[in-house]
Design a protein around this motif. Structure first.
Motif, PDB file in Angstrom:
ATOM      1  N   MET B 581       7.046  30.018  57.930  1.00 39.17           N
ATOM      2  CA  MET B 581       8.029  30.397  56.908  1.00 39.17           C
ATOM      3  C   MET B 581       9.416  30.224  57.531  1.00 39.17           C
ATOM      4  O   MET B 581       9.718  30.843  58.553  1.00 39.17           O
ATOM      5  N   GLN B 582      10.225  29.376  56.917  1.00 42.49           N
ATOM      6  CA  GLN B 582      11.546  29.105  57.463  1.00 42.49           C
ATOM      7  C   GLN B 582      12.599  29.221  56.362  1.00 42.49           C
ATOM      8  O   GLN B 582      12.450  28.643  55.293  1.00 42.49           O
ATOM      9  N   LYS B 583      13.644  29.958  56.688  1.00 44.58           N
ATOM     10  CA  LYS B 583      14.693  30.205  55.693  1.00 44.58           C
ATOM     11  C   LYS B 583      15.610  28.989  55.597  1.00 44.58           C
ATOM     12  O   LYS B 583      16.141  28.516  56.600  1.00 44.58           O
ATOM     13  N   TYR B 584      15.761  28.524  54.380  1.00 40.64           N
ATOM     14  CA  TYR B 584      16.571  27.329  54.130  1.00 40.64           C
ATOM     15  C   TYR B 584      17.887  27.750  53.513  1.00 40.64           C
ATOM     16  O   TYR B 584      17.923  28.326  52.430  1.00 40.64           O
ATOM     17  N   LEU B 585      18.965  27.479  54.222  1.00 40.80           N
ATOM     18  CA  LEU B 585      20.277  27.787  53.666  1.00 40.80           C
ATOM     19  C   LEU B 585      20.956  26.477  53.309  1.00 40.80           C
ATOM     20  O   LEU B 585      21.136  25.606  54.164  1.00 40.80           O
ATOM     21  N   TYR B 586      21.298  26.348  52.043  1.00 42.30           N
ATOM     22  CA  TYR B 586      21.918  25.122  51.550  1.00 42.30           C
ATOM     23  C   TYR B 586      23.323  25.483  51.102  1.00 42.30           C
ATOM     24  O   TYR B 586      23.510  26.364  50.262  1.00 42.30           O
ATOM     25  N   SER B 587      24.288  24.842  51.686  1.00 46.95           N
ATOM     26  CA  SER B 587      25.668  25.153  51.346  1.00 46.95           C
ATOM     27  C   SER B 587      26.323  23.898  50.799  1.00 46.95           C
ATOM     28  O   SER B 587      26.394  22.870  51.468  1.00 46.95           O
ATOM     29  N   VAL B 588      26.780  24.007  49.563  1.00 49.41           N
ATOM     30  CA  VAL B 588      27.304  22.856  48.857  1.00 49.41           C
ATOM     31  C   VAL B 588      28.572  22.336  49.565  1.00 49.41           C
ATOM     32  O   VAL B 588      29.273  23.092  50.238  1.00 49.41           O
ATOM     33  N   THR B 589      28.828  21.055  49.431  1.00 54.32           N
ATOM     34  CA  THR B 589      29.999  20.432  50.039  1.00 54.32           C
ATOM     35  C   THR B 589      31.286  21.112  49.567  1.00 54.32           C
ATOM     36  O   THR B 589      31.500  21.262  48.370  1.00 54.32           O
TER      37      THR B 589
END
Lengths: 351, 595
Positions: B581-589
């Motif tokens: 289980m890996q936390k995915y952090l997506y930060s928009v441009t």
């Protein structure tokens, strides 16, 4: 921390004929080691009971002691259950079956529970042809006591605990069951549900003792290099006698196979076990041919899996005894004690 | 199918349904966990970075995240994401200390923002810390744009609006309020700004010209103008009997406002069926709770004038029919027309853009429906100096969309003014995968799936609420309720990551998965695979995660992402940590680092 399975299931889970989804056949969350083969067998039992539309209250699961015998907690939470003394599952099941012949009996045992402490109980249940499915979750080691070699550990197999090759011959439960006159003998592998599920279903349809020796790797103590009961060893040496398909009575068989490439085994209740890609020189309803095939495979180091032998004329214990169709536990005083007049008649007949 | 490429930033982003559906791609599960941990200020700042107006949006957002929420696919209702956001805003304490503080070192470039709404304010927030000199023009005396003029105070208190607009203006923005720009050429371009952003919204409410419209005169109001006039206290009263025409959110705001300023018998009348109404279901519910009936399938025909004064309207009766393409036709039922009495009629049937103030010889090309021709990613117009965003770009949408536009326009402006290519040099989104494992059964997130049903937000007593248009109706979650609601979140950003080379095919994951997501089978094309999985995979908008070929059995692992609970049981039951289980952090441009 998760010791509770979430309550949510797939919203499109299919329902079976009696209106249940697979969830209704589940049990508590497993506390066995992660990756234990036993959990896969539990899942296969759940799948088989769901597909057979078994009403959970019409099944009793009975086990002895060991990792294997803990598993009934993890499946069929709505069924009857009895966790008996070590090695005494066959006797308890025999007793229960005598009292109520209307239930489906599912006996769960392990290699220690069957081939060591329970050996005497096991062989007698076989020869009496008790109407039950008897599954041995066979991992070749005593997982609950830190992985010592068990009686089914193959000669030369190395486990994590023993570290040296086993000096003893392993007990071959399949050969033993056949020798004792078992009427349904199969071997399977926890990692192959496409084979195991139809076998369990066929076993439940078989009138009499249906024995399934299921190799079930112990991930913690016996999944190492040198073990003959590891996932990779079994995968590499597994020789399936046939691909299996279980067809319930009401369904038509639509697939066609080349002659000789398949065999239909019509079970007692009218359902059909379809054996595809059959090993050509072998007939599962012929005890001699099955016996020699098992021995040949053993000699060549292959693990023969699938339905190995079936006696289509099997008569289970109740038939052998000629007991009444009504379960004995429902007979009341009225039926059991017909009164002094009836006794007079019987006595008169003896004079 | 080919093995899934999880290095592609959009793959796991799509799994986080709420974040993916949010136009600004706010990392929803991340801030929901912080709310559960009572770390409100941090939850607020994550929102502020993504959408600039957490307190405003926590009350007024159109919530595209909620219909997308995975929870809604495994039980009845999605997580109350929007209302949780408000909890962060309500309990954040002093957050100014975490925000960028001016004065910023000037970079010598000047930018004009036309319109003081959410799109312009977002551009200002993103670019001010980078040293731009920013000039904001708005016709009203305060910033906020449609958030101030079109959203009534009973939904959005003025203090909340002032606070969040103030955070942006406080970054050293040069404001030109009460300045309505009438000429792009003379008032803006002539002043030599290095770039111009147009965020003037869709300010023009549509009128409904039917017989009697002229005579009805002042008793017929245009919805958005009516709301603005009430907000700026130019209108204090309306007649006892009010008809509101239209089925969108503006209509809901108009009818509820009317109930508070004298309207006793207020009706919403819509020409289409109830299910086709554009208003958000919760806005409709709130209107109905204030004794406002909604009459459907009634197209207006004429204004009825008696003694030179509006007396009501006549409506026809229709039913809807749909062709194979779902296109609707309204067919008269043949029933007699109906007269509905009214002292006032409010028309809320749509808004239009308004660009007569932009001269047509400035190189800014206009296309269909007199809308500017823009690049869909960069928001740049055909005059490279001029950018558009918010409702002014592609027509009326909502606040969160305007904020999303603002971020992207800010990126473009920043690139443009550095002499870079606004498209080719655009930075990729930032992503990060972080292992969550702490022990055999322990994770850095709460993986226990709470069975609770969605919690309701308490409302102010209706009698009290209707007396004063400034009394907020929704009270917001208490912190206790917020914790419970936050626990309903499935943590979809904690991804199930599969490592083929570690897998021994013991089936433990298949057996334990509560929602039957995982299957090991022979490969095939997608349509074929979807029929052969542990459970039907009919939701084709959700991807299948396919592994490389497993060497022992020549099968592949296929996971249907659709109803995965992210409970982590597959990883807990995996003996070889092939699942993790890996936390995915997506930060928009964004134009620059904001925090």
């Amino acid at each position: 921390m998760t010791y509770i399975k979430p309550i949510f299931r797939h919203p499109l889970l299919p329902k079976n004929k009696v209106g249940f989804t697979k969830k209704d056949y589940e049990g508590a969350i497993s506390t066995l080691c992660a990756g234990c083969g036993h959990d896969s067998i539990s899942a296969a039992i759940i799948q088989a009971c769901f597909e057979m539309s078994v009403e959970p209250h019409k099944l009793a699961k009975i086990s002895g002691i060991g990792c294997s015998s803990k598993t009934p907690t993890y499946f069929l939470g709505n069924s009857h259950g009895f966790n008996s003394v070590h090695g005494r599952m066959p006797s308890v099941t025999t007793g229960a079956n005598m009292a109520n012949r209307d239930l489906i009996y599912l006996g769960v045992s392990g290699d220690g529970d069957t081939a060591s402490i329970g050996m005497g109980q096991f062989v007698h249940a076989v020869r009496r042809n008790v109407n039950m499915v008897y599954i041995v979750m066979n991992n070749g080691c005593y997982g609950l006591t830190k992985g010592q070699d068990s009686a089914t550990a193959d000669f030369g197999s190395i486990s994590k605990a023993s570290k040296t090759p086993s000096p003893f011959q392993g007990i071959d439960l399949v050969g033993l069951a056949m020798e004792m006159g078992a009427t349904f003998v199969a071997r399977s592998f926890s990692g192959d549900k496409s084979q195991l599920v139809p076998l369990i279903k066929a076993g439940m349809s078989h009138p009499g003792f249906a024995f399934i020796d299921c190799i079930s790797p112990c991930v913690t103590f016996n999944n190492n290099k040198g073990s003959t009961k590891s996932y990779s060893y079994v995968r590499a040496h597994n020789e399936a006698t046939s691909l299996l398909d279980f067809v319930p009575e009401e369904k038509e068989i639509t697939m066609e196979y080349e002659e000789g490439a398949s065999k239909e085994v019509v079970l007692h209740d009218g359902s059909v076990l379809l054996l595809k890609k059959l090993a050509p020189e072998w007939d599962p309803s012929d005890r001699l041919s099955a016996f020699s095939k098992v021995q040949e495979a053993k000699a060549s180091g292959e693990i023969l899996t699938g339905l190995l032998y079936i006696d289509l004329e099997s008569k289970e214990l109740h038939d052998l005894f000629g007991t009444t169709d009504t379960p004995l536990n429902t007979l009341r005083e009225k039926e059991l004690c017909p009164g002094s007049e009836a006794l007079e008649v019987i006595n008169a007949g003896r004079r | 199918m080919r093995p899934t490429n999880i290095q592609e930033p959009e793959y796991f982003h799509k799994v986080v349904d709420c974040q993916h559906a949010c136009p600004a791609h706010t990392p929803v599960p991340e801030y929901i966990r912080l709310i559960a941990a009572e770390r409100y200020a941090e939850a607020y700042m994550i929102n502020w970075e993504s959408n600039v107006f957490p307190g405003i949006l926590g009350r007024t957002c159109d919530r595209p995240c909620e219909p997308a929420c995975r929870r809604g696919r495994v039980e009845e209702k999605p997580v109350a994401i929007c209302r949780l956001k408000r909890v962060a805003a309500d309990n954040k304490g002093d957050v100014k200390q975490y925000m960028p503080k001016g004065p910023f070192k000037p970079n010598g470039k000047k930018i004009a923002l036309i319109g003081g709404g959410p799109a312009s304010l977002t551009v200002a927030r993103d670019l001010a810390p980078l040293g731009y000199e920013i000039h904001l023009y708005d016709e009203w005396y305060k910033g906020g744009g449609m958030m101030r003029t079109q959203i009534p105070s009973f939904r959005l208190p003025e203090e909340v609006l002032d606070e969040e607009v103030g955070y942006v203006i406080g970054l050293g923005i040069h404001t030109h309020f009460k300045h309505r720009v009438e000429s792009m050429k003379e008032e803006i371009l002539a002043k030599g700004y290095d770039a111009v952003f147009v965020g003037t919204g869709a300010p023009k409410g549509r009128d409904l010209k039917l017989p009697g419209r002229e005579e009805a005169g002042k008793n017929v109001h245009i919805g958005v103008e009516f709301l603005a006039n009430v907000a700026f206290e130019h209108i204090h009263k309306i007649g006892k009997k009010v008809i509101v025409l239209g089925g969108g959110n503006t209509a809901m705001d108009c009818c509820r406002t009317s109930r508070r300023i004298g309207g006793e018998d207020v009706k919403v009348i819509v020409r289409s069926p109830f299910k086709d109404m554009k208003a958000s279901p919760w806005e409709i519910e709130d209107a109905q709770a204030e004794d406002i009936p909604i009459l459907n399938n009634m197209p207006p025909k004429e204004y009825v004038i008696k003694d030179g004064k509006l007396a009501g309207m006549i409506f026809g009766k229709v039913r809807a029919e749909y062709d194979e393409n779902g296109k609707r036709k309204l067919i008269p039922t043949g029933e007699p027309d109906e007269f509905v009495e009214a002292d006032d009629v409010i028309i809320a049937i749509g808004q239009d853009n308004y660009f007569p103030w932009i001269e047509r010889d400035l190189g800014i090309e206009f296309g269909k429906w007199d809308m500017p021709v823009l690049h869909k990613t960069t928001y740049q117009s055909t005059n490279p100096k001029v950018f558009f965003g918010g409702d002014a770009a592609f027509g009326p949408a909502n606040i969160i969309t305007a904020a999303a536009h603002g971020h992207q326009a800010a990126v473009s402006i920043h690139l443009f003014l550095q002499g870079k290519d606004v498209l080719a040099d655009r930075p990729a989104p930032k992503t990060n995968l972080l292992r969550q494992k702490m022990g055999i059964h322990e994770w850095m997130y709460d993986n226990d799936v709470a069975p609770d049903k969605r919690y309701k937000v308490a409302h102010t007593d209706k009698r009290k609420a209707l007396k004063n248009r400034k009394v907020e109706v929704e009270l917001g979650f208490t912190t206790e309720e917020a914790f419970k609601e936050a626990e309903r979140c499935l943590n979809c950003d904690v991804q199930t990551v599969f490592n083929t080379s570690r897998c021994i095919e013991c089936d433990a994951c298949v057996d334990i998965c509560p929602t039957s997501c995982i299957t090991f089978t022979t490969n095939g094309d997608e349509a074929d695979l979807r029929t052969r999985l542990s459970a039907p995979a009919l939701n084709t908008s959700q991807d299948l995660y396919v592994s490389d070929l497993l060497p022992a059995t020549k099968r592949v692992m296929v996971k249907d992402e659709d109803v995965c609970l992210h409970c982590g049981l597959c990883a807990e039951r995996c003996p070889t940590a092939a699942w993790d289980m890996q936390k995915y952090l997506y930060s928009v441009t964004k134009a620059g680092a904001v925090l």
